[in-house]
Design a protein around this motif. Structure first.
Motif, PDB file in Angstrom:
ATOM      1  N   GLY A  61       2.816  -0.997  -7.829  1.00  0.00           N
ATOM      2  CA  GLY A  61       1.522  -0.361  -7.640  1.00  0.00           C
ATOM      3  C   GLY A  61       0.831  -0.109  -8.966  1.00  0.00           C
ATOM      4  N   THR A  62      -0.285   0.635  -8.909  1.00  0.00           N
ATOM      5  CA  THR A  62      -1.068   0.917 -10.112  1.00  0.00           C
ATOM      6  C   THR A  62      -0.730   2.275 -10.711  1.00  0.00           C
ATOM      7  N   GLU A  63       0.337   2.914 -10.230  1.00  0.00           N
ATOM      8  CA  GLU A  63       0.713   4.226 -10.749  1.00  0.00           C
ATOM      9  C   GLU A  63       1.210   4.105 -12.189  1.00  0.00           C
ATOM     10  N   GLY A  64       1.169   5.225 -12.920  1.00  0.00           N
ATOM     11  CA  GLY A  64       1.622   5.243 -14.304  1.00  0.00           C
ATOM     12  C   GLY A  64       3.129   5.161 -14.402  1.00  0.00           C
ATOM     13  N   PRO A  65       3.646   4.920 -15.617  1.00  0.00           N
ATOM     14  CA  PRO A  65       5.097   4.763 -15.797  1.00  0.00           C
ATOM     15  C   PRO A  65       5.883   6.030 -15.490  1.00  0.00           C
ATOM     16  N   GLY A  66       5.255   7.192 -15.571  1.00  0.00           N
ATOM     17  CA  GLY A  66       5.963   8.435 -15.292  1.00  0.00           C
ATOM     18  C   GLY A  66       5.891   8.866 -13.846  1.00  0.00           C
ATOM     19  N   GLN A  67       5.256   8.059 -12.994  1.00  0.00           N
ATOM     20  CA  GLN A  67       5.104   8.398 -11.586  1.00  0.00           C
ATOM     21  C   GLN A  67       6.046   7.552 -10.727  1.00  0.00           C
ATOM     22  N   PRO A  68       6.405   8.049  -9.540  1.00  0.00           N
ATOM     23  CA  PRO A  68       7.293   7.257  -8.670  1.00  0.00           C
ATOM     24  C   PRO A  68       6.616   5.957  -8.252  1.00  0.00           C
ATOM     25  N   GLY A  93     -10.886   9.330  -4.975  1.00  0.00           N
ATOM     26  CA  GLY A  93     -10.689   8.299  -3.974  1.00  0.00           C
ATOM     27  C   GLY A  93      -9.910   7.094  -4.429  1.00  0.00           C
ATOM     28  N   LYS A  94      -9.466   7.030  -5.684  1.00  0.00           N
ATOM     29  CA  LYS A  94      -8.691   5.889  -6.164  1.00  0.00           C
ATOM     30  C   LYS A  94      -7.236   6.028  -5.734  1.00  0.00           C
ATOM     31  N   ASN A  95      -6.611   4.899  -5.368  1.00  0.00           N
ATOM     32  CA  ASN A  95      -5.223   4.933  -4.926  1.00  0.00           C
ATOM     33  C   ASN A  95      -4.364   4.018  -5.791  1.00  0.00           C
ATOM     34  N   ASN A  96      -3.067   4.039  -5.527  1.00  0.00           N
ATOM     35  CA  ASN A  96      -2.122   3.244  -6.321  1.00  0.00           C
ATOM     36  C   ASN A  96      -1.737   1.943  -5.640  1.00  0.00           C
ATOM     37  N   LEU A  97      -2.555   1.478  -4.680  1.00  0.00           N
ATOM     38  CA  LEU A  97      -2.287   0.200  -4.023  1.00  0.00           C
ATOM     39  C   LEU A  97      -2.850  -0.936  -4.883  1.00  0.00           C
ATOM     40  N   PRO A  98      -2.045  -1.949  -5.184  1.00  0.00           N
ATOM     41  CA  PRO A  98      -2.531  -3.045  -6.035  1.00  0.00           C
ATOM     42  C   PRO A  98      -3.458  -3.979  -5.275  1.00  0.00           C
ATOM     43  N   THR A  99      -4.290  -4.691  -6.017  1.00  0.00           N
ATOM     44  CA  THR A  99      -5.166  -5.700  -5.427  1.00  0.00           C
ATOM     45  C   THR A  99      -4.421  -7.029  -5.355  1.00  0.00           C
ATOM     46  N   ALA A 100      -4.385  -7.619  -4.165  1.00  0.00           N
ATOM     47  CA  ALA A 100      -3.648  -8.870  -3.997  1.00  0.00           C
ATOM     48  C   ALA A 100      -4.343 -10.000  -4.762  1.00  0.00           C
TER      49      ALA A 100
END
Length: 327
Positions: free
Chosen positions: A1-8, A50-57
């Motif tokens: 996903g698009t989450e940071g390195p310190g996030q699950p 409204g931004k999420n951690n789902l990547p764009t395919a």
């Protein structure tokens, strides 16, 4: 996903097992015998903007379009799954545990039969206490239709039961039957000044047909009945009791029609019919109601002991009222 390195991470699984069979080397065909996923954990995060951690395919470089029924996955099993959803914009959060599914493939005719369930779920909205909920469903999917044999969602002591069938995946049409029982005590924390108590049931049929360039409200139609033996709530600090609530309703083409509703209250009865047009844009509403032998003494008691000491009313009230508004 698009989450940071310190996030699950968006998705993690303890173990993934894939068993495949080569059907044809010449035609580059394989079939999946089994797909086993053990303890998958999903973390979905939505920020306040409204931004999420789902990547764009990424765009697909292949022109292949493999049909899932031709792929013929013999057995899919997911065990001990977890979902953590945190939406700071809404604000809404959900935790699901014991998520599992078991899907079997049959060849005559081609179909997938399966189950999906989770238990010990927690749904939280804003500052309200979390609502425990469970889900169990069974389905059968064929190339031309999806049959939802049973869908049971239980939230606290409330439950939703649904049976439905969907045809034509490219231009879907769905028909089904539903039964909803709302135990209002489960949601009392959302309206502490009213403190509702009692059960309300909704039963009926639903229909959905995809309408291009039209809002969902115009694509869904509902026909049903509502009812309740006893409902209690607080008004002006006093407990109000409604008995034998019953009525019908119809939602179609973005319009809601309630042709008849009746309830026993204050020693008498109330009947009403209502209509709300253009729910998908700017609603226009009308209500026609009739009171029959409402006890003036019961209404006065709602005012408290001080009003009762000054004067005691007796008799009954009957009458009609009409109302209309827009917006």
């Amino acid at each position: 996903g698009t989450e940071g390195p310190g996030q699950p991470p968006l998705l993690h699984a303890d173990q993934l097992t894939v068993r495949a069979k080569i059907v044809s080397v010449l035609h580059h065909q394989i079939s999946l015998r089994e797909l086993l996923i053990e303890h998958p954990v999903v973390h979905v995060q939505v920020s306040a903007d409204g931004k999420n951690n789902l990547p764009t395919a990424p765009p697909s470089k292949s022109s292949s379009h493999t049909n899932v029924f031709d792929l013929a996955v013999g057995h899919v099993q997911l065990t001990n799954g977890e979902v953590d959803y945190n939406d700071r914009k809404t604000p809404l959060a959900a935790d699901l545990y014991d998520l599992g599914t078991d899907i079997q493939y049959g060849s005559l005719p081609k179909r997938y039969d399966g189950t999906l369930s989770y238990h010990n779920g927690r749904l939280r909205y804003a500052e309200y206490a979390p609502l425990p909920h469970n889900l169990d469903l069974t389905f059968s999917a064929r190339p031309d239709q999806l049959q939802l044999k049973s869908f049971n969602l239980r939230v606290g002591s409330s439950d939703v039961n649904l049976k439905a069938q969907l045809t034509n995946y490219s231009d879907p049409v769905a028909d089904g039957e539903y039964r909803i029982r709302i135990h209002t005590d489960d949601f009392a924390a959302m309206s502490p000044s009213v403190s509702p108590a009692g059960d309300v049931s909704f039963t009926g049929k639903l229909h959905y047909r995809n309408v291009p360039n039209e809002p969902l409200m115009r694509a869904v139609s509902l026909d049903g009945q509502l009812g309740s033996e006893v409902l209690r709530a607080v008004a002006s600090g006093k407990r109000v009791e409604l008995r034998e609530l019953k009525g019908s309703y119809r939602l179609a083409d973005g319009n809601l029609v309630v042709p008849n509703v009746s309830v026993q209250a204050f020693g008498g009865s109330l009947t009403a019919n209502a209509e709300m047009k253009h729910l998908d844009s700017t609603p226009e509403s009308t209500v026609h109601a009739a009171l029959n032998r409402i006890s003036l003494r019961a209404i006065q008691q709602m005012g408290g002991e001080q009003a009762t000491r000054q004067a005691a009313l007796s008799g009954t009230l009957s009458g009609k009222t009409d109302a209309a508004w827009k917006g």
